[in-house]
Design an enzyme around this catalytic site. Structure first.
Site, PDB file in Angstrom:
ATOM      1  N   GLU A 436      51.842  57.001  47.914  1.00  5.95           N
ATOM      2  CA  GLU A 436      50.767  57.860  48.418  1.00  5.95           C
ATOM      3  C   GLU A 436      51.133  59.342  48.388  1.00  5.95           C
ATOM      4  O   GLU A 436      51.107  60.032  49.406  1.00  5.95           O
ATOM      5  CB  GLU A 436      50.372  57.409  49.828  1.00  5.95           C
ATOM      6  CG  GLU A 436      49.730  56.030  49.803  1.00  5.95           C
ATOM      7  CD  GLU A 436      49.301  55.531  51.160  1.00  5.95           C
ATOM      8  OE1 GLU A 436      48.189  55.011  51.280  1.00  5.95           O
ATOM      9  OE2 GLU A 436      50.096  55.638  52.122  1.00  5.95           O
ATOM     10  N   GLU A 506      49.816  46.905  47.880  1.00  2.00           N
ATOM     11  CA  GLU A 506      49.465  46.636  49.279  1.00  2.00           C
ATOM     12  C   GLU A 506      48.117  45.933  49.292  1.00  2.00           C
ATOM     13  O   GLU A 506      47.178  46.361  48.618  1.00  2.00           O
ATOM     14  CB  GLU A 506      49.404  47.927  50.106  1.00  2.00           C
ATOM     15  CG  GLU A 506      50.733  48.647  50.239  1.00  2.00           C
ATOM     16  CD  GLU A 506      50.627  49.970  51.007  1.00  2.00           C
ATOM     17  OE1 GLU A 506      49.642  50.141  51.762  1.00  2.00           O
ATOM     18  OE2 GLU A 506      51.520  50.825  50.851  1.00  2.00           O
TER      19      GLU A 506
END
Length: 1014
Positions: A436, A506
């Site tokens: 991220e 994820e």
């Protein structure tokens, strides 16, 4: 230096200099120096300063190292944020108040280290490490999750007492790229040690070992005195097989002028016959010893590695291990312990990985930083594929930093040091560039370094392919999205545009009562070429044990104050905000598959069955066993058949497992004694599989999985022939398990046979039509609401339910009609979407039981409610439940693969699942159940069809009002929910909401049940 501000090379404020990644720090390497080292772990002198340049005082306390001071010193407590930084300053600045821990201790240098090269290693420090020995600056290191090493040979004094001081600055420019959705801590979080080598030493060892048995060992040699001495050479062995230095490699280096005066390079090679390849299923390891010799043959240095022979490659849309397309059944893992924060011991790491293996995981992603090398050693031994992730996440300032040239050195440094340290671990199959942090030139630079140094492993980075899954021209070799829906990943795989494997980095966010539709994900993955698995977010609930007497972390020395996921009175699991930390992101850190004490949540059993090495199928009267493994047969398993019949109890018999190769199947015959005389009614056959011998991750007899098939369905007549008729279905309606949002739904019982009988028992209701029963303290009424799960809250469903007044239904009696023994009660429940009509028909049965037939009509505006069903409360003293249905752990409509149907028994108090923030829990899909007292009395309930029920000590409103479990007061009696339809769980706290097929919509809902006194 007491009373003096910190000076020296850090006077230029290296904590606000992203270009500075280290000073005098030694290059990273893969030589394990822990054996023979001098541990400096233990109690250190400690001062906590308000800023890095504040002067020291005369007052020292003590601190355990390794350890977070945020878990030991009340002046600076843990803080949890997810995306937002804990302070306002922009990169690369840090806040004016910047806690700085000064750690100091004395040590003695062993006498036999005289004349040797001495190195100080600090395993990890958050976030800037400044090292001094005997008042001399020896170096600076950044990266909170990799070791820093400093040559202290000239700083130590042999035969005298020495002092090491490690100053750790908590906030820095590096904090902006360590914004990683976990608790912020400060301290030295991994072990500190000293080691000594000969001046002539192995600077690095690089191993390449493929599935075919080819072994190549590249070594770098240095001498601390500068130029290399003449005549040095290498030897080695692999489990006793001698390895010799590669003369051809030496000759080519001479011819191409690649011989250095100060950096020696040499190579050992061999080919192993009949090699045993390493995989997660067959983690075969070999012992490799490399020796560096002086010219006279004496050994100057030795390195030992446990290596595995395996090949990782990408071929088309498939990630292959040893030529096989393997499913990645992974989980994300942070370093965590409820008493020590970020500091974990080897035993605790082993317990983490053994738990993963026991529940079917074959892969772990080191989110979001390199773990201690011990974890990689253990993954190699136990058998887990590892995605090794660099310590890079700039979530709050992602796109600004991705292309910021000031951070270019940090990106390359963090990726390269991870690769250099971990390259010899067979468990590491993929490098990750971080998490991220958007995508920019800094990522490409780091990827280029990694590809050059290690072309044997693929790279992944979610941000590189975030906007275009089909692009070939990005740094990631794998499309690894976050929280993509099933429709999105399947659509990509069948689009014809997929160019790379798709493995979710994820998915299935495990916050609270969650992981809905995990089975649907895996049905899609296993049936769709191009989809290969993913990593559940995440392993741990990050609840820190908090002492309520002072509000502080209980800390490393706390007594054993928790078990089975629950804390002792006077303590609780703390999450964001509980330490007065501002800003914070609340309970978003409680998003794991295990509780903070590593107790598995029910979702772990769901994953275990979905990842089971063996499955059963039953078609056309033929029972077949399937080996779902990639590399292993079934010889490591032992089995037992379990037959559970609704009307005839449970039978067991030994199971002889056939020889089934990986990916194969075979027809099997259950023992004849199970098939004969097993009554009428529904029957399920389970194959309970355990380890036949000791495994590295489990003792002999450990349960592995419980695949199950239904042999016989429940008859359509669910009551005896003398029972009165059920309310007939609505005209043209087809009964179903649950409604679909946005369209009318009908749920109802199976058809019964109507036979008139005489009954003398009278149904008693009060003036408002509420049932009066000696075993009930609260009469059965309609329920449309549940205590919101984290998914309900963060996904918006809970707010909609509140706006519709579903959390505060008010019953309005409409009529009470008595015809012979049968009583019909009609009620109405106003909601924000219109009136809900509810009818209950009470009919006494000849055996003293009471048949309750219910109908609820939901208006069109109620498109997505939590449940449609009945809630009641019992008398006190009913402390045990026995049931036939799914269990023993909780299941929900979209998370039910992990609960085999059978006969189960448990204490009522154990039926409730203690999620960190209280919420709906304890549900199970049940056919019948009894609530019993210590003397065997109680009540029983038989349901018209498999229904979602829950029996706990808490009302939904009490759960919803509590933020922590210490606020809950259990009732002395039972609260019982019987649901005609119950909404699935989904993963809307971070990911897709409950799928439409598991939602509860408007329309006619019917259900029936029989209540009996025992």
């Amino acid at each position: 230096m007491n009373g003096q501000p910190l000076m020296g090379p850090w006077a230029a404020r290296p904590w606000e200099s992203p270009e500075t990644t280290g000073w005098r720090r030694l290059p990273m390497h893969a030589v394990d120096r822990r054996p023979g080292s001098l541990s400096l772990d233990g109690r250190w002198r400690f001062q906590l300063l308000p800023t890095p340049d504040a002067p020291l005082t005369e007052e020292w306390s003590e601190l355990v190292v390794p350890g977070c001071w945020t878990m030991q010193d009340p002046r600076d407590l843990p803080q949890y944020t997810n995306v937002q930084m804990p302070w306002r300053e922009y990169p690369p600045l840090s806040p004016a108040t910047n806690p700085t821990g000064v750690h100091e201790r004395d040590f003695d240098v062993p006498a036999d280290w005289a004349g040797r090269r001495i190195v100080l290693q600090a395993g990890a420090a958050e976030s800037v490490l400044i090292a001094e020995v005997n008042g001399h600056a020896v170096g600076i290191g950044k990266d909170s999750h990799l070791a820093s090493e400093f040559d202290v040979t000239d700083a130590v004094r042999s035969g005298e007492r020495n002092t090491v001081r490690l100053t750790v600055v908590k906030w820095s420019d590096a904090s902006h790229i360590e914004d990683q959705d976990h608790w912020w801590h400060g301290g030295i979080t991994r072990s500190v040690l000293l080691y000594a080598t000969d001046p002539l030493h192995l600077a690095d060892v690089k191993v390449q070992a493929d599935q075919g048995g080819s072994l190549r060992v590249d070594c770098q040699v240095r001498d601390a005195r500068g130029p290399l001495p003449r005549g040095w050479y290498l030897s080695g062995d692999l489990d006793g097989i001698a390895l010799a230095q590669n003369a051809e490699f030496d000759r080519v280096n001479e011819e191409t002028e690649r011989v250095s005066e100060f950096l020696g390079e040499a190579q050992l090679c061999t080919r192993v016959r009949d090699v045993r390849p390493w995989s997660a299923e067959t983690p075969a390891l070999y012992g490799l010893t490399v020796r560096l010799h002086r010219a006279d043959g004496g050994i100057a240095d030795t390195a030992y590695h446990r290596i595995g022979f395996r090949t990782v490659e990408i071929r088309g849309r498939d990630l292959l291990v040893n030529g096989e397309r393997v499913f990645i059944r992974g989980v994300n893992r942070h370093d965590f312990h409820p008493l020590t924060g970020r500091t974990v011991t080897p035993a605790e790491m082993r317990a983490d990985l053994e738990t993963m293996k026991r529940f079917g995981f074959n892969a772990v992603r080191t989110s979001h930083y390199p773990n201690d090398p011990t974890l990689l050693d253990l993954a190699g031994e136990l058998g887990l594929y590892v995605v090794d992730e660099a310590d890079i996440e700039s979530h709050d300032h992602a796109h600004e930093i991705a292309d910021d040239p000031r951070y270019l050195p940090a990106f390359v440094d963090r990726v390269s040091r991870m690769v250099l340290r971990d390259k010899n671990h067979p468990s590491v199959v993929i490098w990750s560039l971080g998490n991220e942090s958007d995508y920019g030139a800094n990522h490409d630079a780091a990827a280029g370094w990694a590809r050059r140094h290690d072309p044997t492993r693929p790279l992944q980075y979610e941000g590189a392919a975030k906007t275009d899954w089909s692009s070939r021209e990005v740094a990631s070799d794998i499309v690894c999205p976050m929280y993509a829906s099933i429709d999105e990943i399947v659509s990509h795989a069948v689009s014809g545009e997929q160019t790379k494997p798709l493995i979710l980095c994820e998915y299935s966010h495990a916050m609270g009562n969650s992981n809905g539709s995990l089975a649907d994900y895996w049905a899609a993955i296993e049936s769709t070429p191009g989809l290969q698995g993913g990593f559940v977010w995440e392993f741990w609930d990050h609840g820190i044990l908090q002492d309520l007497s002072d509000g502080r972390p209980a800390g490393p020395g706390a007594p054993n104050t928790f078990a089975d996921g629950v804390t002792a009175p006077g303590y609780r699991w703390a999450y964001g905000g509980d330490f007065g930390d501002t800003p914070n992101d609340g309970a978003f850190c409680a998003d794991g598959l295990v509780f903070p004490d590593r107790t598995p949540k029910p979702a772990m059993y769901e994953h275990r069955e979905l990842a089971a090495p063996v499955r059963l199928s039953y078609e056309g009267g033929q029972l077949r066993i399937h080996n779902r493994q990639h590399f292993r047969d079934l010889s490591w398993l032992a089995g037992e058949w379990v037959l559970a019949a609704e009307e005839a109890g449970t039978r067991t018999a030994p199971a002889e497992l056939p020889r089934v190769p990986p990916g194969g199947s075979a027809v099997v015959e259950p023992p004849a004694e199970l098939s004969a005389n097993h009554g009428v009614g529904e029957a399920w056959l389970t194959l309970r599989l355990t380890t036949a011998g000791d495994e590295p991750w489990a003792e002999c007899g450990t349960e592995v999985c419980t695949p199950q098939v239904r042999l016989r369905e429940r008859p359509s007549v669910w009551l005896p022939a003398w029972a009165p008729a059920a309310v007939p279905p609505a005209p043209g309606a087809v009964p179903s398990a649950s409604g679909v949002a946005g369209s009318p739904a009908v749920t109802g019982p199976a058809v019964q046979v109507e036979v008139e009988v005489e009954v003398e028992v009278e149904v008693e209701v009060d003036a408002n039509g509420l049932l009066v029963h000696p075993l009930l303290t609260s009469s059965p009424v309609l329920s449309l609401w549940r205590a919101p799960t984290d998914n309900d809250l963060l996904g918006g469903a809970a707010q909609r339910w509140q706006e519709l007044d579903l959390d505060s239904l008010v019953r309005k009696p409409v009529s009470v009609e008595r015809r012979a023994e049968r009583v019909t009660v009609r009620s109405a429940y106003p909601t924000g979407a219109g009136m809900v009509e509810h009818e209950q028909v009470f009919s006494p049965l000849p055996d003293g039981g009471l048949l309750i037939e219910e109908t609820a009509v939901l208006p069109e505006g109620l498109t997505n409610v939590a449940r449609v069903g009945t809630v009641l409360e019992t008398v006190e003293g009913l402390d045990r439940m026995e049931w036939y249905g799914q269990g023993p752990w909780e299941t929900y409509p979209d998370r039910s693969a992990g609960g085999p149907v059978g006969h189960h028994s448990a204490r009522v108090d154990a039926l409730f699942t203690p999620y960190l923030r209280p919420q709906e829990s304890g549900g199970r899909c049940v056919r019948r159940f009894s609530l019993l007292s210590a003397t065997g009395g109680g009540l029983s309930v038989r349901l018209d069809a498999p229904r979602q029920i829950s029996v706990t000590r808490y009302r939904a409103a009490d759960l919803a009002a509590a933020a922590h479990h210490d606020e809950l007061v259990p009732l002395p009696h039972c609260v019982v929910h019987l649901d005609a339809a119950h909404r699935g769980l989904g993963t809307a706290s971070c990911g897709p909401d409950t799928l439409p097929s598991y939602r509860v919509g408007p329309g006619v809902h019917r259900w029936a049940w029989v209540l009996r006194s025992l």
